[in-house]
Design a protein around this motif. Structure first.
Motif, short mmCIF file in Angstrom:
data_model
loop_
_atom_site.label_atom_id
_atom_site.label_comp_id
_atom_site.label_asym_id
_atom_site.label_seq_id
_atom_site.Cartn_x
_atom_site.Cartn_y
_atom_site.Cartn_z
N ALA A 165 0.83 -1.21 0.00
CA ALA A 165 0.00 0.00 0.00
C ALA A 165 0.87 1.26 0.00
O ALA A 165 1.90 1.32 0.66
CB ALA A 165 -0.91 -0.01 1.21
N ARG A 166 0.44 2.28 -0.76
CA ARG A 166 1.15 3.55 -0.84
C ARG A 166 0.21 4.65 -0.35
O ARG A 166 -0.61 5.16 -1.11
CB ARG A 166 1.61 3.82 -2.27
N ARG A 167 0.33 5.03 0.91
CA ARG A 167 -0.50 6.10 1.45
C ARG A 167 0.13 7.45 1.13
O ARG A 167 1.35 7.60 1.12
CB ARG A 167 -0.67 5.97 2.96
N ALA A 168 -0.72 8.46 0.92
CA ALA A 168 -0.23 9.79 0.58
C ALA A 168 0.31 10.54 1.78
O ALA A 168 1.20 11.39 1.65
CB ALA A 168 -1.35 10.60 -0.09
N LEU A 169 -0.23 10.25 2.97
CA LEU A 169 0.15 10.97 4.18
C LEU A 169 0.44 10.00 5.31
O LEU A 169 -0.14 8.90 5.37
CB LEU A 169 -0.97 11.92 4.61
#
Length: 402
Positions: free
Chosen positions: A387-391
């Motif tokens: 997963a690549r979260r923005a924050l």
């Protein structure tokens, strides 16, 4: 009117994308990762649009920061752009020789390239209700969508993350430290000779501004790099941000700003320092250099100036590196004319962004990708793999997201 899309790329304009801080080169480009399951497919030719194109309203400059040159990821808030300080006599300049980062924010802080937006916003406007914002992006991601709205064939791919009801477009290159090599022209040496960083923000390498506005009922938050500003004098001079009242409140403020956002290589974390001056939007400008024998078409830059509402522009013509008294000019009326003449494009752009926002908000994963191969429809797909979260989690909590 038509426009050229090159201004939307990581341009390496001015100092902002300098390849500095001891970096040795760009990682070899890996093959593109496969796309996840499709969520939506958007054909720009059949996309339903409004008969009357919306216009930008309720514009406001709300935050900014400078990247400090060096190995440690550090931002100065609010920072300030370099000031327009032309020399008394035009010197003959050497052409650019440095490689430049394609994405200065990812290069400086790869883990969360959008984090500085919200750290600076938190520092300058702690009361800001981020949940009132529909969409957050940068010149690159919005520029990709604008090109698609024009059917201008240039492939792209970026991440989309939904936090609460706010949709974040996250720029994605093949590598965070990807560079643009073999540049030609004077996009670096000209700003070095004609603009100067203010003393309080010396050793900066980029000024990033965050603005907000309403576009057809969608609340936009946009980050773009700015090349410079024109100084004012007397009572019109810009102000510094207000300081906390006492030392304990200073410590408390810094503690909230320096919350660990995840570890980088060599255990580096993003640092924030309160330094700089709040420069009003009406003073800022962008720069473009061009050989005197090659006329510059303003349609190359007007879409960018519209997107970030930059009121001034400098086209600097040269003959073999010798510039002839370049001047910063007010281009607000040019931007308004471009907006009026390109209403059909802007209607498609608005419809496209609205469609993406609706689709990803309704998706189960909330973490998606937008991509276009330059020919077929634009695809919205699920992210696959890690997963690549923005924050980071602390920022999500600070802004009151569930």
């Amino acid at each position: 009117m038509s426009f050229h899309g090159s201004f939307f790329r990581g341009r390496g304009r001015g100092r902002g994308s300098s390849w500095r801080g001891g970096a040795k080169g760009v990682e070899a480009s890996a093959p593109p990762k496969p796309l996840g399951p499709a969520i939506d497919s958007i054909n720009i030719k059949t996309l339903l649009i409004e008969e009357v194109a919306p216009k930008i309203k309720d514009f406001e400059y709300i935050a900014s920061y400078n990247w400090l040159d060096g190995k440690s990821p550090t931002i100065l808030v609010p920072g300030s752009p370099p000031a327009w300080t032309p020399p008394a006599a035009d010197p003959k300049l050497k052409p650019d020789s440095e490689e430049v980062f394609r994405d200065i924010n990812a290069a400086r802080y790869a883990l969360y390239p959008m984090e500085p937006i919200f750290r600076s916003l938190r520092a300058l406007k702690p009361e800001y209700d981020l949940q009132s914002t529909d969409i957050v992006g940068c010149g690159s991601t919005f520029g990709n969508l604008m090109r698609f709205a024009r059917s201008e064939s240039r492939p792209f791919r970026f991440d989309v993350d939904v936090i609460g009801d706010t949709v974040l477009f996250v720029r994605r290159e093949s590598s965070p430290t990807e560079v643009i090599a073999d540049l030609q022209g004077y996009g670096h040496t000209f700003p070095d000779a004609y603009t100067t960083w203010d003393m309080e923000v010396r050793n900066s390498c980029s000024h990033q501004r965050i603005v907000r506005y309403d576009f057809g009922g969608l609340k936009f938050l946009v980050r773009t790099e700015t090349d410079g500003y024109v100084k004012l004098s007397g009572t019109d001079a810009p102000s510094r941000p207000s300081e906390p009242a006492n030392e304990s409140s200073v410590a408390e403020a810094l503690e909230s700003m320096f919350v660990a956002s995840g570890e980088l290589a060599r255990d580096q974390k993003l640092k924030l320092k309160i330094k700089g001056t709040l420069i009003p939007q009406q003073q800022i400008f962008d720069i473009k250099t061009r050989a005197s024998y090659k006329s510059f078409d303003m349609n190359e830059i007007l879409p960018r100036l519209w997107l970030n509402q930059t009121p001034k522009f400098l086209i600097a013509y040269h003959t073999s590196g010798l510039f002839d008294h370049p001047e910063v000019k007010d281009v607000r009326q040019d931007v308004i004319r471009w907006e009026n003449d390109n209403s059909a494009i802007l209607a498609r752009f608005h419809a496209l962004v609205s469609r993406i926002v609706d689709v990803v908000r309704d998706s189960e994963s909330k973490q998606c990708e937008a991509s276009w191969d330059g020919q077929g429809p634009l695809l919205i797909t699920e992210q696959i793999g890690e997963a690549r979260r923005a924050l980071p989690p602390d920022l999500i909590q600070l802004f009151g997201f569930p």
